[in-house]
Design a protein around this motif. Structure first.
Motif, PDB file in Angstrom:
ATOM      1  N   PRO A 126      40.422 -14.389  34.603  1.00  0.00           N
ATOM      2  CA  PRO A 126      40.084 -12.661  34.975  1.00  0.00           C
ATOM      3  C   PRO A 126      41.141 -11.909  33.838  1.00  0.00           C
ATOM      4  O   PRO A 126      42.142 -12.280  33.628  1.00  0.00           O
ATOM      5  CB  PRO A 126      40.539 -12.508  36.398  1.00  0.00           C
ATOM      6  CG  PRO A 126      41.356 -13.529  36.497  1.00  0.00           C
ATOM      7  CD  PRO A 126      41.128 -14.823  35.558  1.00  0.00           C
TER       8      PRO A 126
ATOM      9  N   SER B  10      46.116 -13.043  42.476  1.00  0.00           N
ATOM     10  CA  SER B  10      46.665 -11.756  42.655  1.00  0.00           C
ATOM     11  C   SER B  10      45.474 -10.958  43.486  1.00  0.00           C
ATOM     12  O   SER B  10      45.813  -9.950  44.344  1.00  0.00           O
ATOM     13  CB  SER B  10      46.798 -10.774  41.588  1.00  0.00           C
ATOM     14  OG  SER B  10      45.870 -10.294  40.746  1.00  0.00           O
ATOM     15  N   TRP B  11      44.395 -11.648  43.306  1.00  0.00           N
ATOM     16  CA  TRP B  11      43.022 -10.684  44.080  1.00  0.00           C
ATOM     17  C   TRP B  11      42.773 -11.310  45.371  1.00  0.00           C
ATOM     18  O   TRP B  11      41.962 -10.790  46.071  1.00  0.00           O
ATOM     19  CB  TRP B  11      41.833 -10.675  43.193  1.00  0.00           C
ATOM     20  CG  TRP B  11      41.742 -10.027  41.799  1.00  0.00           C
ATOM     21  CD1 TRP B  11      42.178 -10.454  40.761  1.00  0.00           C
ATOM     22  CD2 TRP B  11      41.655  -8.592  41.844  1.00  0.00           C
ATOM     23  NE1 TRP B  11      42.077  -9.486  39.730  1.00  0.00           N
ATOM     24  CE2 TRP B  11      41.927  -8.337  40.444  1.00  0.00           C
ATOM     25  CE3 TRP B  11      41.305  -7.707  42.514  1.00  0.00           C
ATOM     26  CZ2 TRP B  11      41.744  -6.895  40.057  1.00  0.00           C
ATOM     27  CZ3 TRP B  11      41.076  -6.357  42.163  1.00  0.00           C
ATOM     28  CH2 TRP B  11      41.312  -6.088  40.815  1.00  0.00           C
TER      29      TRP B  11
ATOM     30  N   ARG C 262      46.739 -14.120  37.888  1.00  0.00           N
ATOM     31  CA  ARG C 262      45.863 -12.820  37.709  1.00  0.00           C
ATOM     32  C   ARG C 262      44.868 -13.127  38.747  1.00  0.00           C
ATOM     33  O   ARG C 262      44.527 -12.233  39.790  1.00  0.00           O
ATOM     34  CB  ARG C 262      45.132 -12.449  36.328  1.00  0.00           C
ATOM     35  CG  ARG C 262      46.409 -11.708  35.457  1.00  0.00           C
ATOM     36  CD  ARG C 262      45.591 -11.027  34.370  1.00  0.00           C
ATOM     37  NE  ARG C 262      45.021 -12.195  33.484  1.00  0.00           N
ATOM     38  CZ  ARG C 262      45.391 -12.809  32.466  1.00  0.00           C
ATOM     39  NH1 ARG C 262      46.471 -12.695  32.260  1.00  0.00           N
ATOM     40  NH2 ARG C 262      44.831 -13.428  31.851  1.00  0.00           N
ATOM     41  N   LEU C 263      44.396 -14.142  38.630  1.00  0.00           N
ATOM     42  CA  LEU C 263      43.130 -14.620  39.655  1.00  0.00           C
ATOM     43  C   LEU C 263      43.809 -14.388  41.095  1.00  0.00           C
ATOM     44  O   LEU C 263      43.061 -13.935  41.835  1.00  0.00           O
ATOM     45  CB  LEU C 263      42.416 -15.865  39.535  1.00  0.00           C
ATOM     46  CG  LEU C 263      41.406 -16.297  40.111  1.00  0.00           C
ATOM     47  CD1 LEU C 263      40.204 -15.467  40.349  1.00  0.00           C
ATOM     48  CD2 LEU C 263      41.049 -17.896  39.904  1.00  0.00           C
TER      49      LEU C 263
ATOM     50  N   MET D   8      34.633 -13.721  33.459  1.00  0.00           N
ATOM     51  CA  MET D   8      35.433 -14.171  34.609  1.00  0.00           C
ATOM     52  C   MET D   8      35.670 -15.649  33.938  1.00  0.00           C
ATOM     53  O   MET D   8      37.008 -15.987  34.303  1.00  0.00           O
ATOM     54  CB  MET D   8      34.506 -14.639  35.845  1.00  0.00           C
ATOM     55  CG  MET D   8      35.203 -14.963  37.091  1.00  0.00           C
ATOM     56  SD  MET D   8      36.998 -14.085  37.405  1.00  0.00           S
ATOM     57  CE  MET D   8      36.312 -12.493  37.805  1.00  0.00           C
TER      58      MET D   8
ATOM     59  N   PHE E 230      42.448  -8.629  34.546  1.00  0.00           N
ATOM     60  CA  PHE E 230      43.273  -7.826  35.019  1.00  0.00           C
ATOM     61  C   PHE E 230      43.774  -8.341  36.288  1.00  0.00           C
ATOM     62  O   PHE E 230      43.147  -9.206  36.935  1.00  0.00           O
ATOM     63  CB  PHE E 230      42.500  -6.426  35.267  1.00  0.00           C
ATOM     64  CG  PHE E 230      42.110  -5.569  34.060  1.00  0.00           C
ATOM     65  CD1 PHE E 230      40.765  -5.942  33.606  1.00  0.00           C
ATOM     66  CD2 PHE E 230      43.169  -4.941  33.239  1.00  0.00           C
ATOM     67  CE1 PHE E 230      40.345  -5.172  32.490  1.00  0.00           C
ATOM     68  CE2 PHE E 230      42.573  -4.639  32.167  1.00  0.00           C
ATOM     69  CZ  PHE E 230      41.548  -4.459  31.761  1.00  0.00           C
ATOM     70  N   ALA E 231      45.052  -7.999  36.557  1.00  0.00           N
ATOM     71  CA  ALA E 231      45.569  -8.298  37.919  1.00  0.00           C
ATOM     72  C   ALA E 231      45.253  -7.361  38.818  1.00  0.00           C
ATOM     73  O   ALA E 231      44.977  -6.194  38.467  1.00  0.00           O
ATOM     74  CB  ALA E 231      47.165  -8.688  37.958  1.00  0.00           C
ATOM     75  N   SER E 232      45.366  -7.349  40.143  1.00  0.00           N
ATOM     76  CA  SER E 232      44.920  -6.688  41.019  1.00  0.00           C
ATOM     77  C   SER E 232      45.994  -5.313  41.058  1.00  0.00           C
ATOM     78  O   SER E 232      45.630  -4.265  41.637  1.00  0.00           O
ATOM     79  CB  SER E 232      45.207  -7.253  42.544  1.00  0.00           C
ATOM     80  OG  SER E 232      46.352  -7.451  42.943  1.00  0.00           O
ATOM     81  N   ASP E 233      46.985  -5.561  40.588  1.00  0.00           N
ATOM     82  CA  ASP E 233      48.135  -4.427  40.528  1.00  0.00           C
ATOM     83  C   ASP E 233      47.960  -3.642  39.362  1.00  0.00           C
ATOM     84  O   ASP E 233      48.687  -2.657  39.130  1.00  0.00           O
ATOM     85  CB  ASP E 233      49.597  -4.737  40.526  1.00  0.00           C
ATOM     86  CG  ASP E 233      50.004  -5.744  39.735  1.00  0.00           C
ATOM     87  OD1 ASP E 233      51.488  -5.926  39.851  1.00  0.00           O
ATOM     88  OD2 ASP E 233      49.154  -6.510  38.849  1.00  0.00           O
TER      89      ASP E 233
ATOM     90  N   CYS F 155      44.625 -10.673  47.674  1.00  0.00           N
ATOM     91  CA  CYS F 155      44.752  -9.551  48.850  1.00  0.00           C
ATOM     92  C   CYS F 155      43.537  -8.680  48.701  1.00  0.00           C
ATOM     93  O   CYS F 155      43.787  -7.388  49.411  1.00  0.00           O
ATOM     94  CB  CYS F 155      46.023  -9.042  48.724  1.00  0.00           C
ATOM     95  SG  CYS F 155      46.423  -8.398  46.849  1.00  0.00           S
ATOM     96  N   GLU F 156      42.826  -8.556  47.771  1.00  0.00           N
ATOM     97  CA  GLU F 156      41.723  -7.591  47.815  1.00  0.00           C
ATOM     98  C   GLU F 156      40.282  -8.101  47.900  1.00  0.00           C
ATOM     99  O   GLU F 156      39.623  -7.417  48.314  1.00  0.00           O
ATOM    100  CB  GLU F 156      41.787  -7.342  46.240  1.00  0.00           C
ATOM    101  CG  GLU F 156      43.057  -6.483  45.767  1.00  0.00           C
ATOM    102  CD  GLU F 156      43.058  -5.032  46.176  1.00  0.00           C
ATOM    103  OE1 GLU F 156      44.259  -4.416  46.189  1.00  0.00           O
ATOM    104  OE2 GLU F 156      42.058  -4.553  46.698  1.00  0.00           O
TER     105      GLU F 156
END
Lengths: 436, 423
Positions: free
Chosen positions: A362, B236-237, B233-234, A358, A364-367, B239-240
């Motif tokens: 990070p 983007s999370w 990227r950070l 971390m 990877f992205a969420s998509d 929404c999760e």
């Protein structure tokens, strides 16, 4: 006329490129350090029309003695430099004393310079004998490739690095640089880290990863590979197979955790325990890195038992990852290219978050389609992936959309693209002789 | 009838939510606003601002096409709007073609082409609207003060106008604004206030938001962090990860929203149609004092307590609770707070519980060690006089080849960061 030659430090998974190069350049010589190219690959190269020459073999006893002599003189020189006021003065604002730094430097120089000096001497010999046109590496951080690049710069021979993985972290310490003249990356994602830290990325080229080209076909042979690993390791192909790819600490950043191998392994074992207790039937495989200690073959099965995972459902394996990537139901790893390999074949992937991952990520992205899990949620994450068709399918779709960003070679043609890059970089004439 | 819809800036996509997943922050009824009419505007706003209530899903099924930053943006706007008094007759301006609101067909006279007509009057009767929301900043990109005048005309007495604006004060503090940011016409706060007064409007507030959101410019607070790929990227999370989302919301709503518009690129300006507009001077004076304090005085715990509405200890506790369970939240918090600590008299102990303060201090120390490791490895064999020539062979400089091998001994033997024993 001298024979065309390239010097290669490519790792075994990427040596198919050398075979392809030899096909295009019959009679060429591929120079490589002793032991890096196996007899099998050497034979492939020969069948393709090329020839492997071990770099060390170019140095006779006299040449080696000359290197040792030069080394001894240099050791005296840098040893004396470490005692000079210039050394102390340079480090006056450093948080460690100059004499401590001096000892560290001596230690490293004594360990590394002999090998590097012989490498340089061998390359000089190679250049005398052959038309040495190109230097090909799989990384440009460790001493031998760096020495190769430095030699190339000195003698006007271009160097090309084929990345050995997607740089998922923010490049740190030794990674925060691009040394080779050209670096081939796998996709847009591989450029992000360098761009983020402000490096000039004009030397980057996107080719994809030749070592992963086989995945384009293997993804259609999942059942077959799954049956093969099940047969080899006495697993049931009809039950879920959850694979955990281990990690280790290189200690090249202060963010590292020396105990990460054990910590993450125990997290996986705890998750397996929880799943077993919940009644979920699955098979758990710890896939260790090549070169893992032999004792692990006994220790890890014992750890499985201690965590209440029946022996029939637990396996420890080391070696090639490919069949497991293709055949698994879920691939768990830590900020690893294993997740990207899983992406290539549509195997659901879990990135188990770690502190170092971390702070340098990070990754990877969420998509991306890779599911991230904190240690406390790993069991629930695995349960969801193993029981929800909707979730697995959603993840596969995301991975399919994201794959090209991570590796344009998802089409299976990275080898061709990298070879085209080599051809483009191969000078049409021999480099000019180095100044006297 | 009251229609209420949110659009986003052209840089963000309208979200599409899959059938099985409800991103944190919008709630299960979030889709209702595209098709339902609410007789009760409060109900409409509540339904849109409902918080995802079933806690952290161990695995949040990734929703298709939901952008984390856009989600946060929407939620922030929703909450700002929710906090305002809105009447029974409302209009929303600035629907992007294809957006939820335009698909709903509720504002057929307010489609995209209107945004391009800087001088065309709004096709609404004077004094006919209780509340006017202009939440697409593109509408204000050109001649924003003329737009304000146009909007003022259609408001009823005591009607409210909410405008999502771009901050001139923030842009003035950035060395490299984006091309779009440079093109935008951005009145100063004082100019907004004066234009409002000329048009019978009173400024009720200017609420900064979107500290983490980037329009391609540097952030005054975070530098170029929002523009980096790893920041994207950070975020983007968002929404999760409900903890990450809650932390971002907390920072925005409990701290950022109470600062001045120099802090973020975006803010919502709230105006009210009033006869008595002399109170604008009072507001401007108070706002100016806040802005001046921010500009001149480094933050410390006492001044921070003046800016935030709740108690600092409670805030500290809330933040710590979130950070304790989410690695991503810790990453975000560090990224946001570290620049703040560099420019203020705050310490980690002022913002989080002691154990976390030690944790973040350790992370900062690790960063320092990495910086020293780079200095050492790059200079030892290359830049100290005489060393480069002592490590070359046959004319080939080998100093840079030693870098890799110099790092671990420094971290292990020199700084004792590692023992050398891997387990």
């Amino acid at each position: 006329m001298k024979t065309l030659a390239i010097a290669s430090l490519l790792w075994p998974p990427n040596q198919r490129v050398l075979v392809a190069f030899a096909l295009r350049h019959p009679g060429c010589v591929i120079l490589s350090p002793d032991g890096l190219i196996s007899p099998t690959v050497s034979a492939d190269i020969e069948r393709a029309g090329g020839r492997v020459v071990v770099l060390e073999s170019l140095l006779d006893d006299a040449a080696r003695a000359a290197v040792d002599q030069a080394l001894a003189e240099r050791a005296q020189k840098w040893g004396a430099n470490l005692q000079q006021p210039t050394w102390t003065q340079h480090w006056r604002d450093f948080p460690l004393a100059a004499d401590v730094l001096g000892r560290l430097f001596s230690q490293v120089a004594q360990a590394q310079l002999p090998t590097l000096s012989r490498l340089v001497a061998a390359l000089d010999q190679a250049r005398r004998r052959y038309d040495l046109r190109l230097l090909v590496l799989n990384e440009d951080m460790t001493p031998p490739p760096r020495a190769l690049v430095a030699w190339g710069r000195t003698h006007g021979v271009p160097s090309v690095q084929l990345s050995h993985g997607v740089e998922l972290f923010q490049p740190y310490t030794v990674h925060a640089d691009l040394q080779a003249d050209v670096t081939a990356v796998f996709g847009e994602r591989g450029m992000e880290g360098y761009r983020d830290i402000g490096l000039d990325i004009s030397s980057l080229r996107v080719t994809g990863n030749p070592a992963w080209d086989d995945y384009a076909q293997l993804r259609h042979r999942r059942a077959e590979l799954r049956a093969a690993i099940a047969a080899e390791h006495v697993l049931s192909p009809h039950l879920p197979i959850v694979v955990f790819g281990t990690t280790w600490s290189a200690n090249l950043t202060a963010h590292s955790d020396e105990g990460i191998h054990g910590t993450t392994l125990r997290t996986f074992l705890a998750a397996a325990q929880k799943l077993v207790r919940s009644g979920l039937t699955a098979q758990f495989v710890v896939k260790d890195r090549p070169g893992a200690p032999a004792a692990a073959h006994e220790q890890i099965p014992r750890l499985f038992v201690e965590h209440g995972v029946p022996a029939a459902c637990a396996r420890y394996v080391a070696g090639e990852a490919t069949p497991w990537v293709v055949g698994a139901d879920v691939m768990v790893s830590m900020q690893s290219n294993l997740s990207i390999e899983a992406m290539m074949v549509g195997t659901p992937a879990v990135d188990l978050l770690t502190e170092v991952g971390m702070w340098l990520g990070p990754c990877f992205a969420s998509d991306s389609g890779v599911v991230e899990a904190e240690p406390a949620t790993l069991a629930d994450t695995l349960a969801a992936l193993l029981t929800s068709d909707v979730l697995r399918e959603r993840q596969r779709q995301r991975m399919a959309r994201a794959a090209h960003r991570y590796n344009v070679g998802v089409d299976g043609h990275a080898t061709e693209r990298f070879l085209a890059l080599l051809e483009a970089l191969l000078p049409h004439t021999a480099p000019a002789a180095a100044p006297a | 009838m009251f229609w209420f819809a949110i659009t986003e800036d052209r840089a963000h996509k309208a979200p599409h939510m899959g059938p099985c997943h409800h991103p944190p922050g919008l709630g299960r009824q979030a889709r209702m606003h595209t098709t339902e009419q609410h007789r009760d505007p409060d109900a409409a706003v509540r339904s849109l601002a409902a918080v995802h209530s079933d806690g952290a899903a161990a695995v949040a099924a990734p929703a298709m096409g939901v952008d984390g930053s856009a989600l946060l943006h929407r939620r922030l706007l929703l909450d700002i709007v929710r906090a305002q008094r809105v009447g029974t007759r409302g209009v929303q301006i600035g629907c992007a073609p294809g957006s939820d609101a335009s698909r709903a067909g509720s504002l057929s006279s307010m489609q995209g082409p209107l945004a391009a007509q800087t001088s065309a009057p709004l096709p609404l009767q004077s004094g006919s609207v209780d509340s006017l929301l202009v939440l697409d900043t593109a509408w204000l990109a050109h001649a924003p003060l003329q737009r304000l005048a146009a909007a003022a005309r259609v408001l009823r007495p005591a009607g409210r106008l909410l405008l999502a604006c771009r901050s001139a004060e923030h842009r003035a503090g950035i060395e490299h604004p984006s091309a779009d940011a440079e093109r935008d016409e951005r009145p100063t706060v004082a100019a907004w206030v004066e234009e409002a007064r000329q048009n019978g409007l009173l400024v009720r507030g200017m609420i900064p938001f979107g500290a983490f959101l980037s329009d391609g410019s540097h952030s005054r607070w975070l530098g170029d962090w929002p523009m980096t790929a790893y920041a994207r990227r950070l975020l983007s999370w968002l929404c999760e990860d409900p903890h990450l989302f809650e932390l971002a919301l907390l920072i925005e709503q409990e701290i950022v929203a109470h600062l001045s518009t120099r802090v973020t690129d975006r803010f919502v300006a709230i105006f009210e149609r009033r006869d008595d507009v002399d109170a604008a001077d009072v507001w401007l004076h108070r706002y100016g004092a806040l802005d001046d304090r921010l500009r001149r005085s480094p933050l410390d715990p006492a001044s921070l307590q003046k800016y935030v509405p709740g108690s600092l200890p409670a805030l500290r506790q809330h933040i710590s609770a979130l950070l304790s369970v989410s690695l991503r939240a810790r990453r975000l918090f560090d990224a946001v707070v570290t620049p703040l600590l560099d420019r203020s008299r705050l310490t980690w102990e002022d913002l989080v519980e002691p154990a976390l303060a030690r944790y973040f201090a350790d992370v900062a120390r690790h960063r320092d060690l990495d910086r020293w490791a780079m200095v050492w490895s790059r200079q030892a064999a290359c830049e100290v006089p005489g060393m480069a020539s002592s490590v070359q062979h046959l004319g080939v400089p080998l100093g840079r080849a030693l870098e890799y091998s110099l790092v671990e001994p420094l971290l292990t033997q020199g700084f004792a960061r590692f023992t050398g024993v891997r387990s």
